[in-house]
Design an enzyme around this catalytic site. Structure first.
Site, PDB file in Angstrom:
ATOM      1  N   LEU A  87      -9.078  38.443  13.228  1.00 39.49           N
ATOM      2  CA  LEU A  87      -8.793  38.213  11.817  1.00 39.49           C
ATOM      3  C   LEU A  87      -8.055  39.381  11.171  1.00 39.49           C
ATOM      4  O   LEU A  87      -7.125  39.197  10.386  1.00 39.49           O
ATOM      5  CB  LEU A  87     -10.108  37.946  11.068  1.00 39.49           C
ATOM      6  CG  LEU A  87      -9.995  37.638   9.579  1.00 39.49           C
ATOM      7  CD1 LEU A  87      -9.220  36.345   9.350  1.00 39.49           C
ATOM      8  CD2 LEU A  87     -11.392  37.542   8.953  1.00 39.49           C
ATOM      9  N   LYS A  88      -8.458  40.613  11.510  1.00 37.81           N
ATOM     10  CA  LYS A  88      -7.858  41.788  10.859  1.00 37.81           C
ATOM     11  C   LYS A  88      -6.400  41.987  11.248  1.00 37.81           C
ATOM     12  O   LYS A  88      -5.636  42.591  10.499  1.00 37.81           O
ATOM     13  CB  LYS A  88      -8.650  43.043  11.190  1.00 37.81           C
ATOM     14  CG  LYS A  88      -8.683  43.404  12.668  1.00 37.81           C
ATOM     15  CD  LYS A  88      -9.522  44.632  12.910  1.00 37.81           C
ATOM     16  CE  LYS A  88      -9.555  44.990  14.399  1.00 37.81           C
ATOM     17  NZ  LYS A  88     -10.396  46.182  14.663  1.00 37.81           N
ATOM     18  N   GLY A  89      -5.984  41.510  12.428  1.00 35.24           N
ATOM     19  CA  GLY A  89      -4.589  41.573  12.819  1.00 35.24           C
ATOM     20  C   GLY A  89      -4.057  42.980  12.992  1.00 35.24           C
ATOM     21  O   GLY A  89      -4.769  43.893  13.415  1.00 35.24           O
TER      22      GLY A  89
END
Length: 243
Positions: free
Chosen positions: A124-126
């Site tokens: 999610l944080k990428g």
């Protein structure tokens, strides 16, 4: 266009090179480093750094002039042949084109324990201000983590009905990334018929993007790849009907 390296002034042909020799650091070692640089075409070659690295090894940095030219018209690269989409556009395309979530399975295979690359694309944080594929509502992402065996990857891809398999390989000693990728692609060819195989994508800093066909994969992404690029390619290849 013909160009030459730039060091102190335009077109002076100056380059910097680093390497390690299996020899303790002394005057003979420094002479050996300069001899190697000369034989590689650096003339004159200057030793700018030398430091012993453990028992019997020395790391060198040399600086010198080469006469080699580069013809940029002869350079072969893999250009991006698909549009770069926003997250909203990716989700809309998947929803419209597949009418279901696009299944993605990712892993680091073999003994490779470096998950930074696969996590940057999937989590999610990428990376670099871009959220990973887990943030896309229309993508169903399975991140298997590190040191995943090829049979386990194939089985998970089958169970999750994966549309695409993403494999990250950072460890390159003795071409481990190439051997692992070939083993992975061969396993998918053996386990699934052509029409049922997922899109096979590999990434890592030492891959040559021109080697996709040789390695038996559909696409190679090298250093600097972002989640948005991968998501856009998935839409291009799977939703656009160009797989």
């Amino acid at each position: 266009m013909i160009i030459r390296p730039y060091g102190d002034t335009t077109g002076d042909g100056m380059v910097q090179l680093s390497f390690t020799l299996p020899i303790p650091h002394d005057k003979r070692a420094e002479g050996a480093a300069l001899q190697l640089a000369n034989r590689m075409g650096m003339d004159p070659a200057m030793l700018v750094h030398a430091k012993q690295m453990g028992d019997g090894y020395t790391f060198f940095v040399v600086y010198g002039k080469v006469t080699h030219l580069v013809d940029t018209d002869q350079v072969q690269v893999v250009e991006r042949d698909f549009p770069l989409l926003s997250a909203k556009e990716v989700n809309a395309a998947v929803k419209r084109g597949l009418r279901r979530r696009l299944s993605v399975v990712g892993a680091c295979i073999g003994t490779d324990a470096h998950t930074v690359g696969i996590d940057a694309i999937l989590n999610l944080k990428g990376i670099a201000g871009e959220k990973g594929l887990e943030s896309y509502p229309e993508l169903a992402v399975t991140n298997m983590g590190a040191q995943v065996s090829v049979p386990d990857l194939v089985e998970t891809a089958r169970e999750r009905k994966a549309d695409a398999v993403l494999v990250s390989q950072v460890v390159t000693q003795r071409d481990a990334h190439l051997h692992n990728t070939r083993a992975m692609s061969a396993a998918f060819r053996e386990a699934l018929p052509a029409g049922k195989r997922p899109l096979l994508i590999v990434g890592g800093p030492r891959f040559d993007e021109l080697m996709a066909a040789d390695l038996g994969v559909d696409r190679i992404f090298s250093r600097g790849t972002t989640p948005r690029e991968v998501a856009s390619y998935l839409v291009h290849a799977l939703v656009g009907g160009s797989k």
